[in-house]
Motif scaffolding. Structure first.
Motif: not given
Length: 280
Positions: A63-72
C-alpha cells in the motif's frame, strides 16, 4: 610616502590602498563550508543491490509503495517504478541526507527504497518526496541537498502533496458516514449517504486471503480499543468498529458473508483463531 609606494608597485607588490579600492564585485566569493545533514535513521549500506521479491512484500508495504507511485504521478513522473530492496549498494551521492535509504536506476527508471523505510508511512513519504525531487532535477546525479534547484523542486512537491492531502481531508470530513463521526463533529446529524457503486470490483485474491486480512484488521482494531489509551468516544467501541468494518467491506466490494462468517466464528468454540472452520 608616494615614492615608497611607487617603488613597491614597480617591484610587483601592491599597496594596501589599491587592494581596498577594488570593487566588491571583483572579489571572488568565499565558498560556504560547514557540516551537512545526514538522517540518524539511515540504514547501513550493503555490498550490493538486493531487491525484495514482490511475493514477499506485505500488504501494508505494498500500500505504501502504491502511495509512492501516486505521489510520483502527481509531480509528473508517471512512468516511474518503485520497488523495495533488502540491501542497497554504497551510494555515490554526496551531501544527500537519505543517500543510504534509496537508490535510483536511471536505465530502467526505477526507484528502490530500503525496507527499513517501509515500516513507517511518514518515513516513506519523506524519502519518496526527497528522491523524486532529486530525480526531477538531475536523474544522473542525486547529490547536493543544498542545490537551489533541488530545494525549489523539493518545496514545490511538498506544496503539491499538502494540497492533495487537504482536498482528501475535506472530502472525508464532509462525506464520512456516521460510523466515522457526524460531519462537522455534531452528534445526531445522521449518516452521510454512501456513493453508488456500479458492479463489484474483483481483487484477484483467494477467499482465505480476504478473510485473513479482515481478521487481522479486526484484531488490530480491538487491540487498540482495549488498550485504554484512546480518548472516551463512541467511535472506538467494539460495535462501532465492527460497523466500520462492514462499511469498509461494502465500499471495497468484499462479499459481506466473509465478515458475517468471521463474526460468527469468533463466538463459536472449537474454531481456529481465524474464525474459519474446517468445513469452510
Amino acid at each position: 610616502i608616494e615614492r615608497v609606494i611607487m617603488t613597491l608597485e614597480k617591484g610587483g607588490i601592491k599597496s594596501p590602498m589599491s587592494v581596498d579600492a577594488q570593487p566588491a564585485s571583483l572579489v571572488p566569493p568565499v565558498p560556504a563550508t560547514g557540516p551537512t545533514y545526514q538522517d540518524k535513521d539511515e540504514p547501513t549500506p550493503g555490498e550490493s543491490l538486493e531487491v525484495m521479491p514482490e511475493s514477499e512484500v506485505q500488504m501494508q508495504e505494498m500500500a505504501r509503495i502504491e502511495f509512492g507511485k501516486r505521489i510520483a504521478a502527481m509531480i509528473g513522473l508517471k512512468t516511474l517504478n518503485i520497488k523495495a530492496a533488502y540491501s542497497l549498494p554504497p551510494s555515490m551521492a554526496s551531501n544527500n541526507a537519505f543517500s543510504n535509504s534509496y537508490y535510483y536506476s536511471n536505465s530502467d527508471n526505477t526507484l528502490l527504497v530500503h525496507t527499513n523505510r517501509l515500516s513507517s508511512s511518514g518515513d516513506f513519504g519523506l524519502i519518496v518526496i526527497h528522491a523524486l525531487s532529486h530525480i526531477k532535477v538531475n536523474p544522473s546525479d542525486l547529490s547536493n541537498d543544498a542545490d537551489p534547484k533541488f530545494l525549489a523542486e523539493f518545496y514545490k512537491n511538498l506544496k503539491i502533496l499538502s494540497q492533495d492531502l487537504y482536498k482528501k481531508s475535506v472530502v472525508a470530513s464532509t462525506s464520512a458516514p456516521s460510523a466515522f463521526g457526524s460531519p462537522g463533529g455534531k452528534p445526531g446529524a445522521g449518516p452521510a449517504k454512501l456513493g453508488k457503486f456500479k458492479g463489484t470490483p474483483s481483487f484477484g485474491v483467494k477467499d482465505k486471503d480476504i478473510h485473513a486480512s479482515m481478521a487481522a484488521a479486526a484484531a488490530a482494531a480491538e487491540e487498540v480499543a482495549a488498550g485504554g489509551t484512546l480518548p472516551p468516544s463512541t467511535d472506538f467501541t467494539a460495535e462501532s468498529l465492527h460497523e466500520r468494518m462492514r462499511l469498509y467491506a461494502q465500499v471495497g466490494g468484499i462479499p459481506m458473508d466473509y465478515l458475517d462468517r468471521y463474526q460468527a466464528g469468533r463466538g463459536r468454540a472449537g474454531t481456529s483463531n481465524t474464525g474459519i472452520s474446517e468445513e469452510e
